[in-house]
Design a protein around this motif. Structure first.
Motif, PDB file in Angstrom:
ATOM      1  N   THR A 263      18.422 -18.626 -40.448  1.00 59.36           N
ATOM      2  CA  THR A 263      19.464 -17.651 -39.654  1.00 59.36           C
ATOM      3  C   THR A 263      18.701 -17.035 -38.560  1.00 59.36           C
ATOM      4  N   THR A 264      17.647 -16.763 -38.982  1.00 60.87           N
ATOM      5  CA  THR A 264      16.631 -16.328 -37.674  1.00 60.87           C
ATOM      6  C   THR A 264      16.465 -17.338 -36.562  1.00 60.87           C
ATOM      7  N   LEU A 265      16.494 -18.416 -36.825  1.00 59.85           N
ATOM      8  CA  LEU A 265      16.178 -19.495 -35.600  1.00 59.85           C
ATOM      9  C   LEU A 265      17.595 -19.310 -34.856  1.00 59.85           C
ATOM     10  N   GLY A 266      18.744 -19.340 -35.706  1.00 58.17           N
ATOM     11  CA  GLY A 266      19.933 -19.205 -34.929  1.00 58.17           C
ATOM     12  C   GLY A 266      20.031 -17.936 -34.035  1.00 58.17           C
TER      13      GLY A 266
ATOM     14  N   ALA B 216      21.387 -26.601 -31.207  1.00 60.34           N
ATOM     15  CA  ALA B 216      21.087 -27.468 -32.569  1.00 60.34           C
ATOM     16  C   ALA B 216      20.518 -25.879 -33.431  1.00 60.34           C
ATOM     17  N   PHE B 217      20.092 -25.070 -32.919  1.00 62.57           N
ATOM     18  CA  PHE B 217      19.476 -24.026 -33.793  1.00 62.57           C
ATOM     19  C   PHE B 217      20.402 -23.111 -34.139  1.00 62.57           C
TER      20      PHE B 217
ATOM     21  N   ILE C  99      22.035 -24.837 -36.841  1.00 58.48           N
ATOM     22  CA  ILE C  99      21.454 -24.712 -38.055  1.00 58.48           C
ATOM     23  C   ILE C  99      21.439 -23.286 -38.760  1.00 58.48           C
ATOM     24  N   GLY C 100      21.411 -22.429 -37.717  1.00 60.32           N
ATOM     25  CA  GLY C 100      21.554 -20.955 -38.240  1.00 60.32           C
ATOM     26  C   GLY C 100      22.825 -20.684 -38.931  1.00 60.32           C
ATOM     27  N   PHE C 101      23.803 -21.437 -38.493  1.00 59.65           N
ATOM     28  CA  PHE C 101      25.334 -21.226 -39.062  1.00 59.65           C
ATOM     29  C   PHE C 101      25.325 -21.712 -40.412  1.00 59.65           C
ATOM     30  N   GLY C 102      24.761 -22.985 -40.474  1.00 62.15           N
ATOM     31  CA  GLY C 102      24.671 -23.539 -41.742  1.00 62.15           C
ATOM     32  C   GLY C 102      24.031 -22.804 -42.700  1.00 62.15           C
TER      33      GLY C 102
END
Lengths: 407, 796, 231, 461
Positions: free
Chosen positions: D38-41, D392-393, D396-399
């Motif tokens: 989540t943080t990455l996103g 991409a982030f 990923i964050g969403f997932g």
């Protein structure tokens, strides 16, 4: 003010035109931008030729008509046709006679006939009149033939080849203006005439465009080193002065005023363009000099610019028809059927003196364009044929109308 | 356990709800304010009083008329000056990008002095006073030492009055060396001299021509005066008057010009001359040439005998024997039917014109080839007539004779050529060999030969050896990098601008315009600096240039213009029609009555021109010994004899197809540099506007590209957009390949104008094809050739 | 607007004129490589055939200002609309940057501000005060130089006269060196654009989509065999 | 494990409450990992906000890319739950009882990410409210706004209603956060009237939610279909998208079920028969999907419109061919071969098929969005697009955030509906017997027990 002039000016009744007379104007041929360099005095050719060109293009005349090749191609080139000189009155006549056919064509092409104010028409006339005096570049090939036909090359060298008696004509190649040629020939004619007489060469006669063709040929020989020599726009007022000062007026009259011994220079029979005028002068030169000799008149010399001014004056003078006759005009007015409508209480506009019908070409031309199509319709309804005017008839008519309004 | 909901729960619920609402509100608002805080929104454009002033474009030799919009002290838009007879309100993209040059971040901000070595310069900002004094003191020293002739001035974009001023300065100073950057048109100009005897610039009456054969001339991509050509092109194709002019483009590459032409004839590179002679064959065998013209106005068409009774071969028999249709078809790769058809059309439509003066010379042995092309003009009778080849009228200024004759030849002479001339490309050799005399100082004005000449590297070496180099330049370009002193030059909008008649334009034009805005970064006009140097030098030099500044010089020149008593100030179409009507019958109706009025009107409207028609004046057009157009060049024969060489075969004086360069083993592809309009003349790479639009047909932006035929690329395993190496024997460069069906299978193309190594980083992109070219000079006049270099291309 | 492709020389002056007139931001070479160049009018190359039988059409394509524009239909926030003059205009201040309109436009004539617009060095000096600078994240497009219309109209109003033909032209039309671009009132049957629009060579881009573009093209046509048609 | 047992409640199916009562330490590790995603996103989004959408791989003419793909994909998955559970409920498919909750939660949660994807894609997210202030009802995007919000509301209610009795159980038997459950339980006491109302409400919602769900994805497809772009402008996009949505939805349920089953040890509740049944459903959808895909592409091919064909070939043989054929393999070849045979229609088999389908469906969305945009109708330069780290982030964050929230849900609510399982045991068996009887001819003699009947018919051959 010369009597002939005041006579001419008396015809300008309309206030709008009176205003024009006060505006300092250039001689039409040369009026250029017609702004600066006005040296005062009264001028006789009314209107601004360049503004007239603007009108010519703005009102769409140029869509069909051209002037010397500039403009449309579906109608006659007004700078060239008809071939002879036209005074203002004759221009009106030409317009008048062709108007129904022209309107018909315009209707077919969905072009509404334009309307003009009198000032626009004045300018337009100035434009057409002046443009018609311009020479077009001649046919160099014909010019080359003429040179030998007229036996010029017997005396004159052309680019180093030919006779040696006269100057090499190539030295004139950079002169672009026919007036320069007239001037050169005028000033040098005396020795030339003598030489020709000595050699038994007859005085060559130049017809129509001969002069222009000749020039066109000589022009192709222009040396690379020299630029072109043009004449600056001429000053017809100065020309008028010269006409008096150089003594021309002593023999030549203008429109019947002055002179007497020599041809009237106000007559319409004179050629249309300056180059043709030059040819005409050339042709008549021996006779003239003979006459001058007889009367002990010195042969005046002119500078290039003086000659330009003089000729511009002569052309300006010929704008007006001076031969109008009120009585003939009255006859014409009745015979052509004008009077049947244009009378007090008639169908048409009352042209009687009290109503101020106007007697100058400009209001007639303006009225022709502004009311003509309606008038044509009315005449068709009444089965009155559209009148046609022969040379001079319009002048008579105008004289008659102006005489009535200005007894 | 209660199943009821109690009040506390409700409170919690309410609190939760409130919190949720608040949070969501805060989030939305928060994102918005956050966003605003991170990147401020508004770019405010300051206003100010609006003004439109005329100016002259400085980005190519054409000198189109500009109308510049200023808001306060800022120039915000460049438009065409509708009164200007060259551009008529239109402009090309280069002119419009001038604003970016004006505001360029990489412009020089102050005069610079090199305090390091030539090879690794250290730049120190100096005052203008110091800069000018440095140059002037150097010049004074040289003059004092009798070395004045060793000073060389290299002018970049040639101008009329400024160039005259510099020439005047140099001749008073004592140097014959006013050099200009070479133009590809030189070859054709040489041919015109050999065949017509005219050494003035030729011009073409393209507007009135009915059939145009362009032998590789990039007519719509920066040739001559681009804007006037585009205007003419537009007029050829006016919907109202019908398309009456046919334009055939003959070149190996399917260029933008070829694409826009009515027909494109592709041929083997370098065989233009053969094709021209093949067309001559058709014209002659079918009797389609202007027989009267050829009879009366040309020399050397039929076989002839000279005064000594020696028989000489004529053009006709040469063509009939050596350039038969099928042979030519074989040589050029153009189908015989095409040659036949185009030649017939050329013969039937008069006036017809054949153009062969490439801006970028791409014909090996170019003058002979240009003679071949020019011979077609003679066959069509199109010399010195409307719609044909004209000689550009001269402007009525007095070229002042040098106060004392300079006893030195120009340093860039090419004495070993049959046809001696001057070639800037020779300068490096002259500098390094110190022959004919040592070069002591080189002054460059907006010239960058190190980048834009094929022998740029030689130039670099030569300048490294030159004792003193100064450059007037807007940017610290490749050549300026080699200077001792760099003097920042203003752009056209910041200085007094003037331009003479544009190349190939058939009328005499003199544009003049005052500065539009104050000069940036204290830049000073080179002409003003020259006058200042003259004052510093004093004596006869100062006396020859008694002008406070360039403006004063311009004013004086306008007086000469007034004295000529012809022409007119730029004006509207209506005024021009009027002037044309009068001019035709010999009247001149100026809008001014004295030089002062002329000056004011020129400043206001942009300039003066003479619309007079020059066609039909044979003596202007042909000045050969025979006073005829010479298929057989007696001038060349004379020069050959003067050079002490054996005249030999007659064919040496007749047009011919030069030998083609052979491909070297291992270098199978021919490299032809090409010019694109946005970077025409090899300039403009530093301007983003132009970089963005340089290669629209292959979607190339900001980078040079190698045009390669898809079939060839497939064979070499090269994909579209792939980076490849282009290698010649001289060097190699990495570029992006673009598969372009318009490239001939055995030829690859690289655009000129890329691959700067100094100046602005924006220009330092892509590869400079000139760096790959092998040095070649044509044998006749020593003109540099940019074709004939073979390369190999491989993936990187 | 009408563009005569027979006259167009593909010089692209129209593109630069547009960028300079409308404060289109200058995109860095790197971003240009990522196809982030914003240009309201672009040259569209269509190359057909194989060497040496090739044809190439290079047509400048501005926003065609369709009479039934697909872009207006799809904008969720009414940020793009037809002006009373028939221009497809964009309200920068309302656009949410969803780029649905850019995808809805079959001509790809709408551009998006990927970044905050930047002008390196003194380039910002050349900004036109008549045209607003677009913030990042919104869609922008050709306006037919609407600001010029406003100005011309104001001037005409001040002089108490109707707006004459030719008094207002977009920057691209004004600069065209070949005179290949025409601009005028399509509703006036006598205007040059309307007259030429009836020419047999006239066509419109992707006319079959029913977008009714207001930009007409005249196809290249052919040499008339040397005969000058009388006007 | 011990602590878990200690906290257990003595109730039937108490195992279902286990995750709520106590967390294993692995929960926290996983949660940490997911929050890291989540943080990455979040960081990526901050960068995007700050610099603009230029940080993505989007360009001219590829104005849409991963974000819109994600949007369609997430909205597609959201059909998992509500639609499936509603259909199963309405059909009285008894095996649904232990899977509906897991499905419905997916719907509700994933919808947020669908909407979130759109926000990510906006150039000006700060002006999002303009959608309400200046709505253009002619824009399919606004239809989306409407239908998604309705769907979100509907599916939230639809999730909530069956949750009430379970919440009441937690309120009554649980020890933590009782006040929270008390609030949510709305005073549920299981009275017959309450039960009647609940059943009625659930039935009504089930009926309502089906058209809404279908409309949502139809409208999503119309975002594309209503433009004139090649291979977007298609009439079957509506049903095609709906089928695809249900397809990916079912696959998602299967994955979620497998995870729950595994992690919380609910093998007893989520039995192979569930996987088998859903697997069969998935097989049907795979065939349907293939049918639609085939129809769509065949129509395009036969239409022969050059603009369409350019896109067509770029997918089939051109630059997008790898993606396209991967999609065909993962969406059809793999699922079909696994699911068509009973032998492979096992838990593992269906899960593999589901994962494959979800990859494939994402690719399907991608190959719908990107190729069309890369080949615009006018022959501008062919667009290329490769997503950047930001995209991409954010993906990923969403997932990660989705998984985290899903996990969190299981920590607060029973992921298998307890009362429905009870109800199944108590009431459904006799009901089903009665129902099956009602199908059969009256005069067939004495009917055997339903199970026997099945056994007998199966054993006969």
């Amino acid at each position: 003010m010369q009597p002939s002039l005041s006579a001419a000016q008396r015809r300008w009744k309309t206030p709008a035109l009176a205003a024009f007379l006060c505006v300092p104007l250039w001689f039409a041929v040369l009026c250029g931008t017609a702004t600066a360099q006005v040296r005062g005095g009264a001028y006789f050719l009314p209107g601004d030729a360049k503004a007239g060109m603007q009108t010519f293009f703005d009102k769409g005349c140029a869509r069909c008509h051209a002037v010397l090749g500039e403009g449309g191609r579906t109608a006659p080139d007004l700078g060239r046709a008809p071939g002879g000189h036209l005074s203002a009155a004759e221009m009106v006549a030409a317009m008048w006679n062709h108007a129904p056919a022209m309107w018909e064509k315009m209707r077919a092409q969905h072009l509404p006939p334009p309307k003009f104010t009198e000032s626009e028409m004045t300018n337009l006339f100035a434009f057409l009149y002046s443009v018609r005096a311009l020479d077009e570049p001649g046919d160099a090939e014909r010019g080359r033939k003429l040179l030998s036909e007229k036996r010029c090359v017997d005396c004159h060298a052309v680019g180093g080849q030919g006779g040696r008696a006269g100057p090499d004509l190539k030295s004139w190649a950079s002169y672009r203006n026919p007036v320069s040629w007239i001037q050169a020939m005028w000033n040098h004619a005396q020795p030339m005439e003598a030489l020709m007489a000595q050699r038994g060469v007859s005085w060559p006669q130049f017809q129509e465009n001969d002069m222009a063709d000749l020039m066109a040929y000589i022009r192709t020989l222009a040396p690379a080193s020299k630029g072109h020599v043009y004449l600056r726009q001429a000053d017809s007022e100065a020309g008028r002065r010269l006409f008096r000062e150089k003594g021309c007026v002593a023999c030549h009259g203008i429109g019947g005023a002055g002179g007497g011994h020599a041809p009237d220079l106000g007559t319409r029979a004179l050629p249309r363009t300056l180059g043709q005028f030059g040819g005409w002068m050339w042709n008549h030169a021996p006779a003239m000099w003979a006459s001058m000799k007889a009367q002990h008149v010195a042969r005046p010399q002119f500078s290039n610019q003086e000659m330009a001014d003089l000729i511009s004056y002569l052309f300006a003078e010929r704008y007006f028809e001076r031969t109008g006759n009120a009585a003939r005009g009255r006859r014409g007015f009745e015979e052509k059927g004008c009077g049947s409508c244009h009378r007090p209480g008639g169908v048409g506009l009352d042209l009687s003196p009290r109503r101020g019908g106007g007697g100058s070409p400009i209001p007639v031309a303006t009225a022709l364009w502004n009311h003509g199509p309606v008038m044509l319709e009315k005449m068709k309804e009444r089965a009155v044929p559209w009148p046609r005017f022969a040379t001079g008839e319009i002048a008579d008519l105008l004289e008659y109308l102006s005489a009535r309004t200005n007894p | 356990m209660s199943f009821q909901i109690n009040r506390r729960d409700y409170l919690r619920l309410a609190a939760g709800g409130a919190l949720g609402t608040a949070t969501s509100g805060v989030t939305l608002k928060g994102i918005s304010s956050f966003n605003a805080a991170l990147a401020s929104e508004e770019v405010r454009v300051p206003g100010g009083p609006e003004n439109w002033s005329p100016s002259v474009c400085w980005l190519c030799p054409a000198g189109c008329g500009l109308k510049v919009r200023t808001i306060g002290t800022r120039a915000v838009k460049i438009q065409g000056n509708p009164l200007h007879p060259v551009s008529r309100g239109g402009l090309c993209p280069k002119a419009l990008a001038g604003l970016q040059e004006l505001n360029h971040p990489d412009r020089l901000r102050a005069p610079l002095k090199n305090t390091g070595t030539r090879k690794s310069p250290q730049w120190r900002q100096i005052s203008w006073e110091e800069a000018v004094t440095t140059v002037a003191a150097k010049l004074r020293g040289l003059r004092g030492a009798g070395q004045a002739h060793g000073v060389v001035w290299i002018d970049g974009p040639e101008r009329n009055l400024r160039s005259r001023l510099v020439r005047r300065f140099l001749s008073a100073y004592g140097s014959p060396n006013y050099l200009t950057m070479p133009s590809g048109r030189d070859a054709f100009q040489t041919a015109v001299y050999l065949q017509q005897g005219v050494d003035q610039p030729v011009a073409y009456d393209l507007e009135n021509t009915r059939y145009l054969l362009s032998f590789g001339v990039n007519l719509l991509e920066g040739w001559g005066s681009p804007v006037s050509l585009m205007r003419v092109f537009g007029r050829w194709r006016d919907a109202a008057s019908g398309r009456h002019t046919k334009f055939v483009q003959i070149e190996p590459r399917f260029s933008i010009t070829a694409a826009r032409a009515d027909e494109w004839v592709s041929l083997r590179p370098g065989t233009e001359a053969a094709l021209a002679l093949g067309m001559a064959y058709v014209l002659i065998t079918e009797g389609l040439y202007d027989a009267a013209f050829v009879r009366d106005r040309t020399f050397g068409f039929e076989d002839w005998k000279d005064a000594a009774g020696k028989a000489h071969q004529g053009f006709r028999s040469l063509v009939l024997s050596e350039y038969r249709l099928n042979d030519v078809s074989e040589m050029t790769g153009v189908p015989a039917e095409t040659i036949l058809r185009v030649a017939r059309e050329f013969g039937h439509n008069r006036p017809a014109l054949a153009l062969g003066d490439h801006q970028t010379s791409t014909l090996p042995g170019a003058p002979y080839a240009a003679m071949a092309v020019h011979s077609l003009n003679a066959l069509a009778g199109s010399i010195g007539v409307a719609g044909g080849v004209l000689v550009q009228p001269e402007l009525p200024f007095h070229e002042e004779e040098a106060s004392r004759k300079i006893p030195w030849p120009r340093v860039d002479e090419t004495p070993e050529q049959i046809f001696p001339g001057h070639q800037l490309a020779r300068l490096p050799q002259a500098i390094r060999s110190r022959k004919p005399y040592p070069v002591e100082a080189v002054l460059l004005h907006q010239a960058n030969p190190v980048f834009s000449l094929p022998n740029g590297e030689a130039f670099r070496q030569a300048l490294l050896e030159t004792p003193f180099v100064a450059s007037f330049s807007t940017f610290l370009d490749e050549t300026a990098m080699l200077a001792d002193v760099v003097l920042p030059a203003p752009t056209g909008l910041e200085q007094w601008q003037e331009a003479g008649s544009p190349p190939a334009f058939p009328f005499a034009v003199q544009s003049i315009s005052p500065p539009v805005i104050a000069a940036r970064h204290g830049a000073r006009q080179a002409a003003d600096v020259v006058l200042e140097i003259a004052r510093f030098l004093g004596g006869p030099v100062a006396a020859a240039l008694p002008f406070d500044n360039f403006e004063a010089y311009l004013r004086k020149s306008v007086e000469e213009l007034f004295a000529a008593q012809t022409g007119a100030v730029f004006s509207t179409g209506l005024d021009e029609t009027w002037n044309r009507l009068l001019e035709r019958s010999g009247w001149w109706s100026p809008t001014y009555s004295n030089a002062e009025e002329l000056w004011e009107q020129m400043k206001e409207r942009g300039g003066w021109w003479e619309a007079g028609n020059l066609s039909g004046e044979w003596e202007r057009a042909v000045r050969t010994p025979s006073r005829r157009f010479e298929f057989y060049s007696q001038t060349l024969e004379r020069w050959t004899r003067a050079a002490g060489r054996e005249a030999g075969d007659d064919r040496r004086f007749l047009p011919q197809q030069p030998a083609l360069p052979k491909a070297a083993a291992g270098y199978p592809l021919l490299l032809l540099p090409m010019e694109v309009l946005p970077l025409a003349g090899g300039a403009g790479g530093h301007l983003p506007y132009l970089q963005q639009i340089a290669g629209p047909h292959v979607f190339a932006t900001w980078d040079s590209w190698l045009e390669i035929n898809p079939v060839t690329a497939h064979k070499l395993g090269i994909a579209d957009g792939e980076k490849v190496w282009v290698e010649s024997r001289r060097g190699r460069a990495q570029v992006r390949a673009r598969l372009y069906a318009g490239a001939r299978p055995e030829v690859v193309h690289l655009p000129l104008g890329y691959g700067h190594t100094a100046g602005s980083p924006w220009g330092c992109r892509g590869a400079n094809p000139l760096a790959l070219l092998e040095e070649q000079y044509d044998p006749l006049a020593g003109l540099p050739q940019t074709t004939g270099t073979h390369v190999k291309v491989y993936r990187s | 607007m009408l563009i005569d492709l027979a006259k167009c020389t593909a010089c692209q002056a129209c593109m630069v004129a547009c960028e300079s007139e409308n404060n289109v931001p200058c995109v860095s070479p790197e971003e240009a490589g990522r196809r982030r160049i914003i240009s309201w009018i672009n040259l569209l190359p269509e190359i057909e055939g194989e060497y040496p039988r090739l044809t190439m059409r290079l047509a400048p394509v501005p926003c065609l200002h369709c009479d039934s524009p697909p872009c207006i239909l799809v904008c969720p926030v009414k940020a793009t609309s037809l002006s009373p003059e028939g221009f497809v205009r964009q309200t920068y201040a309302r656009c949410i940057g969803c780029r649905y309109c850019t995808n809805g436009c079959p001509y790809t004539r709408r551009m998006f501000n990927w970044y905050k617009p930047e002008w390196p060095g003194e380039f910002a000096e050349a900004l036109n005060p008549d045209v607003s600078v677009r913030p990042k994240g919104v869609v922008e497009k050709c306006t037919f130089c609407h600001h010029r219309l406003m100005k011309a109209r104001d001037e005409a109003r001040a002089a108490n006269r109707p707006l004459a033909e030719g008094e207002y032209t977009p920057a691209c039309v004004e600069v065209c060196p070949a005179g290949a671009m025409y601009f005028g009132d399509l509703e006036d049957p006598d205007s040059a654009v309307a007259q030429l629009g009836r020419h047999p060579r006239a066509f419109k881009l992707l006319e079959e989509l029913g977008t009714k573009p207001k930009v007409t093209y005249l196809s290249e046509g052919e040499w008339s065999g040397g005969e000058r048609k009388e006007a | 494990m011990e602590s878990v047992r200690k906290r257990s409640i003595n109730l039937p199916d108490a195992v279902l409450l286990q995750p709520i009562l106590a967390a294993r330490s692995s929960f926290y590790y996983v949660a940490m990992a997911l929050l890291g995603g989540t943080t990455l996103g979040f960081i990526a989004y901050l960068v995007q906000l700050r610099r603009g959408l230029g940080v993505t791989g989007l360009n001219v003419p590829l104005y849409w890319g991963v974000y819109i793909t994600n949007f369609v994909f997430f909205i597609g998955i959201s059909h998992a739950g509500t639609l499936i559970s509603a259909i199963l409920r309405l059909c009285d498919a008894e095996w649904r009882r232990s899977i509906t909750r897991a499905a419905e939660v997916i719907t509700v949660l994933v919808l947020f990410f669908g909407v979130g994807s759109i926000i990510m894609d906006l150039g000006r997210p700060d002006r999002l409210l303009n959608v309400l202030r200046h709505p253009n009802f002619r824009s399919p995007l606004l239809w989306d706004v409407c239908s998604i919000s309705v769907y979100l509301t509907g599916s939230t209610i639809y999730l909530y209603l069956p949750l009430i009795p379970d919440v009441a159980i937690l309120r009554d038997y649980g020890k933590k956060r009782v006040w929270f459950y008390r609030l949510l339980a709305l005073g549920w006491q299981g009275t017959p009237r309450q039960q009647h109302v609940l059943h009625r409400a659930i039935a009504v919602m089930a009926v309502m939610v089906i058209p809404i769900a279908i409309s949502v994805h139809t409208v999503v497809s119309w975002v594309f279909g209503m433009t004139v772009q090649p291979m977007w402008h298609s009439t079957i996009f509506g049903p095609y998208f709906v089928v695809g949505a249900i397809f990916s939805g079912i696959a998602s349920i299967l994955i979620a079920m497998a995870l729950i089953r595994r992690i919380y040890g609910l093998e007893d509740y989520l039995r192979p028969v569930h996987f088998n049944n859903l697997g069969l459903l998935l097989l049907v959808m795979a065939l349907l999907w293939f049918y639609f895909t085939f129809a769509e592409y065949l129509t395009t091919f036969y239409g022969g419109d050059p603009a369409h064909l350019v896109v067509f070939y770029s997918k089939l043989t051109g630059r997008f061919a790898p993606l396209f054929w991967t999609m065909v393999v993962t969406c059809f070849v793999i699922p079909f071969s696994l699911l068509s045979r009973a032998r492979t229609r096992t838990v593992t088999g269906t899960v593999i098929a589901s994962i494959s389908i979800n990859i494939g469906m994402w690719l399907e969305r991608y190959t719908i969005v990107v190729p069309t945009l890369s080949r615009p109708r006018l022959p501008w330069a062919e667009g290329t697009y490769s997503p950047t780290w930001v995209e991409a982030f954010i993906t990923i964050g969403f997932g990660a955030t989705f998984l985290f929230l899903y996990m969190l849900f299981t920590r607060f609510f029973p992921i298998v509906s307890i009362w429905e399982v009870w109800e199944g045991r108590e009431r459904a068996v006799p009901e089903v017997v009665a129902r099956i009887r009602s199908y059969l001819p009256e005069d067939g003699g004495e009917a055997p027990e339903s199970e026997d009947l099945i056994l007998q018919t199966k054993e006969k051959p």
